[in-house]
Design a protein around this motif. Structure first.
Motif, PDB file in Angstrom:
ATOM      1  N   THR A  82       0.864  -1.188   0.000  1.00 20.83           N
ATOM      2  CA  THR A  82       0.000   0.000   0.000  1.00 20.83           C
ATOM      3  C   THR A  82       0.897   1.233   0.000  1.00 20.83           C
ATOM      4  OG1 THR A  82      -1.797  -1.158   1.163  1.00 20.83           O
ATOM      5  CG2 THR A  82      -1.840   1.244   1.204  1.00 20.83           C
ATOM      6  N   LEU A  83       1.490   1.536   1.131  1.00 19.21           N
ATOM      7  CA  LEU A  83       2.398   2.684   1.208  1.00 19.21           C
ATOM      8  C   LEU A  83       3.658   2.433   0.372  1.00 19.21           C
ATOM      9  CD1 LEU A  83       2.254   5.375   2.950  1.00 19.21           C
ATOM     10  CD2 LEU A  83       4.006   4.307   4.363  1.00 19.21           C
ATOM     11  N   ILE A  84       4.121   1.184   0.415  1.00 25.90           N
ATOM     12  CA  ILE A  84       5.273   0.794  -0.414  1.00 25.90           C
ATOM     13  C   ILE A  84       4.836  -0.267  -1.413  1.00 25.90           C
ATOM     14  CG2 ILE A  84       6.945   1.361   1.377  1.00 25.90           C
ATOM     15  CD1 ILE A  84       7.212  -1.651   1.937  1.00 25.90           C
ATOM     16  N   LEU A 232     -12.373   8.611  10.952  1.00 21.70           N
ATOM     17  CA  LEU A 232     -11.083   7.953  10.749  1.00 21.70           C
ATOM     18  C   LEU A 232     -11.179   7.001   9.562  1.00 21.70           C
ATOM     19  CD1 LEU A 232      -8.709   6.508  13.433  1.00 21.70           C
ATOM     20  CD2 LEU A 232      -9.303   5.145  11.424  1.00 21.70           C
ATOM     21  N   VAL A 233     -10.254   7.135   8.623  1.00 18.34           N
ATOM     22  CA  VAL A 233     -10.260   6.331   7.394  1.00 18.34           C
ATOM     23  C   VAL A 233      -9.069   5.384   7.391  1.00 18.34           C
ATOM     24  CG1 VAL A 233     -10.174   6.384   4.875  1.00 18.34           C
ATOM     25  CG2 VAL A 233     -11.400   8.180   6.122  1.00 18.34           C
ATOM     26  N   MET A 234      -9.327   4.122   7.065  1.00 16.97           N
ATOM     27  CA  MET A 234      -8.273   3.119   6.909  1.00 16.97           C
ATOM     28  C   MET A 234      -8.081   2.834   5.426  1.00 16.97           C
ATOM     29  SD  MET A 234      -6.136   1.019   8.443  1.00 16.97           S
ATOM     30  CE  MET A 234      -4.967  -0.057   7.611  1.00 16.97           C
ATOM     31  N   ILE A 235      -6.831   2.815   4.965  1.00 20.07           N
ATOM     32  CA  ILE A 235      -6.504   2.535   3.568  1.00 20.07           C
ATOM     33  C   ILE A 235      -5.550   1.352   3.520  1.00 20.07           C
ATOM     34  CG2 ILE A 235      -5.504   3.425   1.430  1.00 20.07           C
ATOM     35  CD1 ILE A 235      -6.136   6.247   2.425  1.00 20.07           C
ATOM     36  N   GLY A 236      -5.887   0.336   2.738  1.00 21.33           N
ATOM     37  CA  GLY A 236      -4.994  -0.813   2.651  1.00 21.33           C
ATOM     38  C   GLY A 236      -5.403  -1.795   1.579  1.00 21.33           C
ATOM     39  N   ASP A 237      -4.544  -2.777   1.379  1.00 24.74           N
ATOM     40  CA  ASP A 237      -4.754  -3.746   0.298  1.00 24.74           C
ATOM     41  C   ASP A 237      -5.189  -5.117   0.781  1.00 24.74           C
ATOM     42  OD1 ASP A 237      -2.115  -5.827   0.062  1.00 24.74           O
ATOM     43  OD2 ASP A 237      -1.837  -4.029   1.262  1.00 24.74           O
ATOM     44  N   GLY A 238      -5.098  -5.391   2.091  1.00 25.58           N
ATOM     45  CA  GLY A 238      -5.267  -6.749   2.570  1.00 25.58           C
ATOM     46  C   GLY A 238      -6.504  -7.005   3.402  1.00 25.58           C
ATOM     47  N   ALA A 248     -12.909   1.530  12.229  1.00 22.15           N
ATOM     48  CA  ALA A 248     -12.666   2.661  11.316  1.00 22.15           C
ATOM     49  C   ALA A 248     -13.999   3.136  10.759  1.00 22.15           C
ATOM     50  CB  ALA A 248     -11.738   2.232  10.186  1.00 22.15           C
ATOM     51  N   ASP A 249     -14.125   4.426  10.536  1.00 23.58           N
ATOM     52  CA  ASP A 249     -15.382   4.984  10.035  1.00 23.58           C
ATOM     53  C   ASP A 249     -15.547   4.757   8.543  1.00 23.58           C
ATOM     54  OD1 ASP A 249     -16.364   6.401  12.553  1.00 23.58           O
ATOM     55  OD2 ASP A 249     -14.328   7.174  12.343  1.00 23.58           O
ATOM     56  N   ALA A 250     -14.434   4.480   7.853  1.00 17.77           N
ATOM     57  CA  ALA A 250     -14.491   4.165   6.426  1.00 17.77           C
ATOM     58  C   ALA A 250     -13.241   3.384   6.051  1.00 17.77           C
ATOM     59  CB  ALA A 250     -14.600   5.431   5.582  1.00 17.77           C
ATOM     60  N   PHE A 251     -13.392   2.518   5.058  1.00 18.11           N
ATOM     61  CA  PHE A 251     -12.256   1.772   4.525  1.00 18.11           C
ATOM     62  C   PHE A 251     -12.176   1.995   3.025  1.00 18.11           C
ATOM     63  CE2 PHE A 251     -10.854  -2.139   2.294  1.00 18.11           C
ATOM     64  CZ  PHE A 251      -9.521  -2.108   2.663  1.00 18.11           C
ATOM     65  N   ILE A 252     -10.971   2.284   2.554  1.00 20.34           N
ATOM     66  CA  ILE A 252     -10.731   2.425   1.117  1.00 20.34           C
ATOM     67  C   ILE A 252      -9.747   1.334   0.712  1.00 20.34           C
ATOM     68  CG2 ILE A 252      -9.884   3.913  -0.738  1.00 20.34           C
ATOM     69  CD1 ILE A 252     -10.598   6.333   1.052  1.00 20.34           C
ATOM     70  N   GLY A 253     -10.180   0.448  -0.158  1.00 19.34           N
ATOM     71  CA  GLY A 253      -9.304  -0.613  -0.631  1.00 19.34           C
ATOM     72  C   GLY A 253      -8.344  -0.089  -1.675  1.00 19.34           C
ATOM     73  N   TYR A 254      -7.086  -0.545  -1.600  1.00 18.88           N
ATOM     74  CA  TYR A 254      -6.082  -0.093  -2.564  1.00 18.88           C
ATOM     75  C   TYR A 254      -5.535  -1.286  -3.337  1.00 18.88           C
ATOM     76  CZ  TYR A 254      -2.046   1.993  -4.742  1.00 18.88           C
ATOM     77  OH  TYR A 254      -1.141   2.414  -5.674  1.00 18.88           O
ATOM     78  N   GLY A 255      -5.529  -1.168  -4.667  1.00 18.46           N
ATOM     79  CA  GLY A 255      -5.065  -2.258  -5.514  1.00 18.46           C
ATOM     80  C   GLY A 255      -4.032  -1.840  -6.538  1.00 18.46           C
ATOM     81  N   ARG A 260      -6.259  -7.868  -4.221  1.00 15.72           N
ATOM     82  CA  ARG A 260      -6.786  -8.993  -3.457  1.00 15.72           C
ATOM     83  C   ARG A 260      -8.285  -9.047  -3.737  1.00 15.72           C
ATOM     84  NH1 ARG A 260      -1.494 -10.141  -1.695  1.00 15.72           N
ATOM     85  NH2 ARG A 260      -0.614  -8.278  -0.736  1.00 15.72           N
ATOM     86  N   GLU A 261      -8.740 -10.131  -4.311  1.00 20.65           N
ATOM     87  CA  GLU A 261     -10.135 -10.200  -4.748  1.00 20.65           C
ATOM     88  C   GLU A 261     -11.115 -10.028  -3.597  1.00 20.65           C
ATOM     89  OE1 GLU A 261     -11.358 -10.045  -7.684  1.00 20.65           O
ATOM     90  OE2 GLU A 261      -9.367 -10.027  -8.598  1.00 20.65           O
ATOM     91  N   LYS A 262     -10.773 -10.562  -2.426  1.00 23.96           N
ATOM     92  CA  LYS A 262     -11.659 -10.417  -1.270  1.00 23.96           C
ATOM     93  C   LYS A 262     -11.835  -8.948  -0.901  1.00 23.96           C
ATOM     94  CE  LYS A 262     -12.223 -11.819   3.559  1.00 23.96           C
ATOM     95  NZ  LYS A 262     -11.682 -12.658   4.679  1.00 23.96           N
TER      96      LYS A 262
END
Length: 284
Positions: A82-84, A232-238, A248-255, A260-262
């Motif tokens: 994500t970050l890297i 509070l927003v969480m950003i991640g790929d997994g 977290a109040d919101a999640f943003i998926g990063y690809g 990750r299909e899930k």
């Protein structure tokens, strides 16, 4: 009755052409209302669509996530993929000549097919990195930032939004990344490796919440209780990032590095370019 409940019921009541025509008009009206509320009078995107390709409810959740993002009072990033661009533990395994064996376990872990602590313990028991290898790895193979993430973080920092790094990776590897991005080291929540006096691998700190499944949720709950964050927003790929919302109040998926299909199928907002998030903040 809430508008969500009404939309949910309408979704399953397409009984006639007459009703379909009525729904078309209804969605045009609702679209305009949402444009005014969330995008302003000059909003351009249609956020609710009555089509077979987009769920009405999914579009509403997307709108809510985007609104939370615009009003974020804290943002938490996953680090690996994500970050890297890399999975840090995979790169460390390659450096220690254990790459293929560990990569297979990482795929299972990120897909959610085993608990995180099981995966972490298994992978580290394969690698068994000593202190000298960790230091050489950091010096010889510094991680590569994901394109666009530095600009996004700078935008968030210009808005005085606190940034946290919450990772199942290793603090010793993440510290240089945080320093490069001007993120306070106390805002890092990650695993700590342990070594014997002779520098040999001695395990990891099992008291760290990030060493367990659900650990990212624990960290976010702690942050919300301590600082009173409301958006509070969480950003991640997994999978471990996805399950951190709630609290977290919101999640943003990063690809942008790996999909990750899930995560893609369950995230209310999924992006492959950090520029998309940056543009939303700059054009609100």
């Amino acid at each position: 009755m809430s508008i969500k409940t009404i939309l949910y019921n309408l979704r399953f009541k397409k009984e006639s052409d007459h009703f379909q025509n009525w729904m078309d008009l209804f969605f045009r009206i609702i679209n305009r209302i949402y444009q005014i509320i969330f995008n302003g009078l000059s909003g351009h995107s249609l956020l609710i669509q009555n089509t077979s390709n987009h769920s009405i409810i999914d579009n509403m959740y997307y709108t809510e996530t985007q609104t939370t993002w615009k009003n974020a009072d804290a943002v938490c990033f996953d680090v690996d993929s994500t970050l890297i661009q890399e999975e840090g533990i995979d790169e460390l395994a390659k450096f220690c000549m254990k790459g293929e064996e560990v990569a297979n376990l990482t795929k299972k872990a990120m897909g959610g097919s085993m608990t995180f602590e099981e995966s972490l313990r298994l992978r580290l028991n394969i690698i068994k990195p000593n202190l000298g290898q960790i230091r050489d790895f950091i010096r010889m193979q510094p991680p590569k930032l994901t394109p666009g993430v530095k600009q996004l973080i700078q935008t968030l920092q210009s808005r005085q939004i606190p940034i946290y790094l919450i990772s199942g990776g290793f603090r010793s590897i993440i510290v240089p990344i945080a320093s490069q991005l001007n993120i306070p080291l106390e805002n890092i929540f990650a695993n700590r490796l342990k070594f014997y006096y002779n520098g040999e691998y001695a395990g990891f700190d099992e008291n760290e919440p990030t060493s367990k499944s659900g650990g990212k949720s624990q960290v976010i709950q702690y942050l919300k209780e301590k600082f009173g964050y409301k958006n509070l927003v969480m950003i991640g790929d997994g999978a471990t990032d996805l399950e951190a919302c709630p609290p977290a109040d919101a999640f943003i998926g990063y690809g942008g590095n790996v999909i990750r299909e899930k995560v893609k199928s369950n995230a209310k907002w999924f992006v492959t370019d950090f520029q998309e998030l940056n543009q939303v903040l700059k054009h609100e």
